[in-house]
Design a protein around this motif. Structure first.
Motif, PDB file in Angstrom:
ATOM      1  N   GLY A 175       0.818  -1.204   0.000  1.00 26.59           N
ATOM      2  CA  GLY A 175       0.000   0.000   0.000  1.00 26.59           C
ATOM      3  C   GLY A 175       0.851   1.253   0.000  1.00 26.59           C
ATOM      4  N   VAL A 176       1.917   1.253   0.824  1.00 26.61           N
ATOM      5  CA  VAL A 176       2.831   2.402   0.848  1.00 26.61           C
ATOM      6  C   VAL A 176       3.494   2.564  -0.512  1.00 26.61           C
ATOM      7  N   ARG A 177       3.909   1.444  -1.097  1.00 22.05           N
ATOM      8  CA  ARG A 177       4.559   1.512  -2.409  1.00 22.05           C
ATOM      9  C   ARG A 177       3.583   2.031  -3.466  1.00 22.05           C
ATOM     10  N   LEU A 178       2.335   1.551  -3.427  1.00 21.36           N
ATOM     11  CA  LEU A 178       1.327   2.030  -4.365  1.00 21.36           C
ATOM     12  C   LEU A 178       1.061   3.515  -4.152  1.00 21.36           C
ATOM     13  N   GLY A 179       0.989   3.938  -2.889  1.00 24.01           N
ATOM     14  CA  GLY A 179       0.797   5.355  -2.601  1.00 24.01           C
ATOM     15  C   GLY A 179       1.935   6.198  -3.126  1.00 24.01           C
ATOM     16  N   ALA A 180       3.181   5.699  -2.990  1.00 25.58           N
ATOM     17  CA  ALA A 180       4.334   6.436  -3.488  1.00 25.58           C
ATOM     18  C   ALA A 180       4.289   6.555  -5.006  1.00 25.58           C
ATOM     19  N   VAL A 181       3.863   5.492  -5.676  1.00 25.30           N
ATOM     20  CA  VAL A 181       3.750   5.512  -7.128  1.00 25.30           C
ATOM     21  C   VAL A 181       2.683   6.527  -7.554  1.00 25.30           C
ATOM     22  N   CYS A 182       1.544   6.523  -6.860  1.00 23.24           N
ATOM     23  CA  CYS A 182       0.480   7.481  -7.181  1.00 23.24           C
ATOM     24  C   CYS A 182       0.917   8.910  -6.883  1.00 23.24           C
ATOM     25  N   LEU A 183       1.678   9.082  -5.820  1.00 22.25           N
ATOM     26  CA  LEU A 183       2.217  10.409  -5.509  1.00 22.25           C
ATOM     27  C   LEU A 183       3.135  10.868  -6.637  1.00 22.25           C
ATOM     28  N   GLY A 184       3.942   9.941  -7.147  1.00 26.00           N
ATOM     29  CA  GLY A 184       4.809  10.268  -8.268  1.00 26.00           C
ATOM     30  C   GLY A 184       4.043  10.675  -9.504  1.00 26.00           C
ATOM     31  N   CYS A 185       2.829  10.154  -9.650  1.00 22.81           N
ATOM     32  CA  CYS A 185       1.987  10.528 -10.795  1.00 22.81           C
ATOM     33  C   CYS A 185       1.335  11.890 -10.618  1.00 22.81           C
ATOM     34  N   CYS A 186       0.883  12.189  -9.402  1.00 18.40           N
ATOM     35  CA  CYS A 186      -0.147  13.211  -9.241  1.00 18.40           C
ATOM     36  C   CYS A 186       0.221  14.419  -8.395  1.00 18.40           C
ATOM     37  N   TRP A 187       1.412  14.464  -7.802  1.00 19.55           N
ATOM     38  CA  TRP A 187       1.706  15.562  -6.881  1.00 19.55           C
ATOM     39  C   TRP A 187       1.610  16.934  -7.562  1.00 19.55           C
ATOM     40  N   ALA A 188       2.095  17.024  -8.806  1.00 21.27           N
ATOM     41  CA  ALA A 188       2.082  18.324  -9.484  1.00 21.27           C
ATOM     42  C   ALA A 188       0.662  18.768  -9.797  1.00 21.27           C
ATOM     43  N   LEU A 189      -0.196  17.825 -10.183  1.00 19.26           N
ATOM     44  CA  LEU A 189      -1.592  18.175 -10.456  1.00 19.26           C
ATOM     45  C   LEU A 189      -2.311  18.568  -9.174  1.00 19.26           C
ATOM     46  N   MET A 190      -1.978  17.905  -8.068  1.00 19.96           N
ATOM     47  CA  MET A 190      -2.608  18.257  -6.800  1.00 19.96           C
ATOM     48  C   MET A 190      -2.242  19.682  -6.375  1.00 19.96           C
ATOM     49  N   LEU A 191      -1.001  20.094  -6.645  1.00 18.90           N
ATOM     50  CA  LEU A 191      -0.583  21.444  -6.260  1.00 18.90           C
ATOM     51  C   LEU A 191      -1.272  22.516  -7.075  1.00 18.90           C
ATOM     52  N   LEU A 192      -1.932  22.129  -8.168  1.00 14.84           N
ATOM     53  CA  LEU A 192      -2.707  23.109  -8.933  1.00 14.84           C
ATOM     54  C   LEU A 192      -3.928  23.590  -8.151  1.00 14.84           C
ATOM     55  N   GLY A 193      -4.169  22.991  -6.981  1.00 16.03           N
ATOM     56  CA  GLY A 193      -5.205  23.512  -6.100  1.00 16.03           C
ATOM     57  C   GLY A 193      -4.958  24.970  -5.743  1.00 16.03           C
ATOM     58  N   PHE A 194      -3.669  25.387  -5.701  1.00 12.52           N
ATOM     59  CA  PHE A 194      -3.364  26.786  -5.425  1.00 12.52           C
ATOM     60  C   PHE A 194      -3.787  27.687  -6.587  1.00 12.52           C
ATOM     61  N   VAL A 195      -3.933  27.098  -7.772  1.00 14.04           N
ATOM     62  CA  VAL A 195      -4.358  27.860  -8.951  1.00 14.04           C
ATOM     63  C   VAL A 195      -5.869  27.765  -9.121  1.00 14.04           C
ATOM     64  N   GLY A 196      -6.392  26.529  -9.074  1.00  8.28           N
ATOM     65  CA  GLY A 196      -7.826  26.325  -9.285  1.00  8.28           C
ATOM     66  C   GLY A 196      -8.668  26.656  -8.079  1.00  8.28           C
ATOM     67  N   GLY A 197      -8.016  26.776  -6.919  1.00  8.30           N
ATOM     68  CA  GLY A 197      -8.755  27.107  -5.701  1.00  8.30           C
ATOM     69  C   GLY A 197      -8.736  25.963  -4.711  1.00  8.30           C
ATOM     70  N   VAL A 198      -7.900  26.113  -3.663  1.00  4.17           N
ATOM     71  CA  VAL A 198      -7.920  25.119  -2.592  1.00  4.17           C
ATOM     72  C   VAL A 198      -9.321  25.098  -2.000  1.00  4.17           C
ATOM     73  N   MET A 199      -9.870  23.918  -1.814  1.00  4.13           N
ATOM     74  CA  MET A 199     -11.229  23.737  -1.305  1.00  4.13           C
ATOM     75  C   MET A 199     -12.289  24.137  -2.323  1.00  4.13           C
ATOM     76  N   SER A 200     -11.919  24.237  -3.594  1.00  9.09           N
ATOM     77  CA  SER A 200     -12.901  24.474  -4.649  1.00  9.09           C
ATOM     78  C   SER A 200     -13.415  23.122  -5.131  1.00  9.09           C
ATOM     79  N   LEU A 201     -14.711  22.869  -4.951  1.00  8.90           N
ATOM     80  CA  LEU A 201     -15.275  21.575  -5.340  1.00  8.90           C
ATOM     81  C   LEU A 201     -15.166  21.359  -6.852  1.00  8.90           C
ATOM     82  N   ALA A 202     -15.290  22.434  -7.631  1.00  7.94           N
ATOM     83  CA  ALA A 202     -15.187  22.304  -9.088  1.00  7.94           C
ATOM     84  C   ALA A 202     -13.793  21.831  -9.477  1.00  7.94           C
ATOM     85  N   PHE A 203     -12.763  22.460  -8.900  1.00  6.48           N
ATOM     86  CA  PHE A 203     -11.397  22.029  -9.203  1.00  6.48           C
ATOM     87  C   PHE A 203     -11.172  20.596  -8.755  1.00  6.48           C
ATOM     88  N   MET A 204     -11.587  20.265  -7.536  1.00  9.03           N
ATOM     89  CA  MET A 204     -11.335  18.920  -7.007  1.00  9.03           C
ATOM     90  C   MET A 204     -12.025  17.855  -7.845  1.00  9.03           C
TER      91      MET A 204
END
Length: 250
Positions: free
Chosen positions: A184-213
């Motif tokens: 599970g940790v390994r799978l989480g690390a792999v998913c983090l490697g895929c998605c961390w940059a897209l997740m940080l776009l919350g600062f652009v699309g709006g942290v806590m914005s349901l539309a962005f999420m």
């Protein structure tokens, strides 16, 4: 075969997982800031929002942001991993599996990401680069994050991580003896490697914005499917173009 899988995904441990994801989305919906309130805060300044919720540079402020990012991570990332979870559960017909342990290890990685993201938000807020909502106040910051996310779409590291997400059987069998939690940790690390940059776009699309999420969750889920290979590069180009446009014209 599909009917059998659907029946298996109605087992108690699956219902608990669905309940966890639903609870995260419900809590996020309750915490989400309406667009009109965001606009009022832009007009009247940060002091207006401080009367409602203060992002304080202390342990209490960090804890609030960590909870918020943890809920975002659970709500957005657990659905993207459902195909991998289902594959792992299917392997239980021929050997012993522990889906709760796998999910626990996976979410532990994203709880760590939530702590890093909360710290980053506090630092950006203290520097005046994001509002108390976590939205970017800087065209350069927004543009930079968009270009970073777009460029990362073409990276070899991200491609390697996506390949593992798209072939979960091969991934699990390569590390089966490590046990559910470590997998599970390994799978989480792999998913983090895929998605961390897209997740940080919350600062652009709006942290806590349901539309962005909602949009980000859909994109990340589609990318982890085999057909997602047709999405990755066009999305990268679109993000880079958008980032350059934002940085140059705002």
């Amino acid at each position: 075969m599909l009917a059998d899988r659907i029946r298996r995904m109605g087992a108690p441990h699956w219902l608990a997982l669905y309940g966890l994801v639903l609870a995260c989305w419900v809590l996020l919906a309750l915490m989400a800031v309406p667009p009109d309130l965001r606009e009022v805060a832009r007009v009247f300044g940060g002091a207006f929002w401080e009367a409602f919720c203060t992002t304080t540079p202390d342990a209490a402020g960090f804890a609030r942001l960590w909870v918020m990012w943890a809920l975002m991570s659970g709500a957005m990332m657990a659905p993207t991993a459902l195909p991998a979870f289902a594959t792992y559960d299917d392997l239980g017909h021929s050997t012993e599996t522990n889906l709760p342990g796998l999910v626990g290890g996976y979410l532990a990685v994203w709880l760590g990401f939530a702590a890093v993201a909360a710290g980053l938000q506090m630092a950006l807020f203290a520097a005046g680069w994001v509002s108390a909502f976590g939205d970017s106040r800087s065209g350069l910051l927004s543009g930079g994050l968009l270009v970073l996310a777009g460029a990362y779409q073409f990276s070899a590291l991200r491609e390697a991580c996506l390949a593992k997400c798209r072939m979960p059987v091969t991934f699990f069998m390569a590390h089966w003896n490590d046990g559910a939690w470590r997998n599970g940790v390994r799978l989480g690390a792999v998913c983090l490697g895929c998605c961390w940059a897209l997740m940080l776009l919350g600062f652009v699309g709006g942290v806590m914005s349901l539309a962005f999420m909602g949009l980000a969750t859909l994109v990340m889920t589609l990318e982890k499917l085999r057909a997602g290979v047709w999405i990755t590069r066009p999305l990268g180009i679109a993000l880079i173009v958008a980032g350059l446009g934002v940085a140059l014209w705002t």
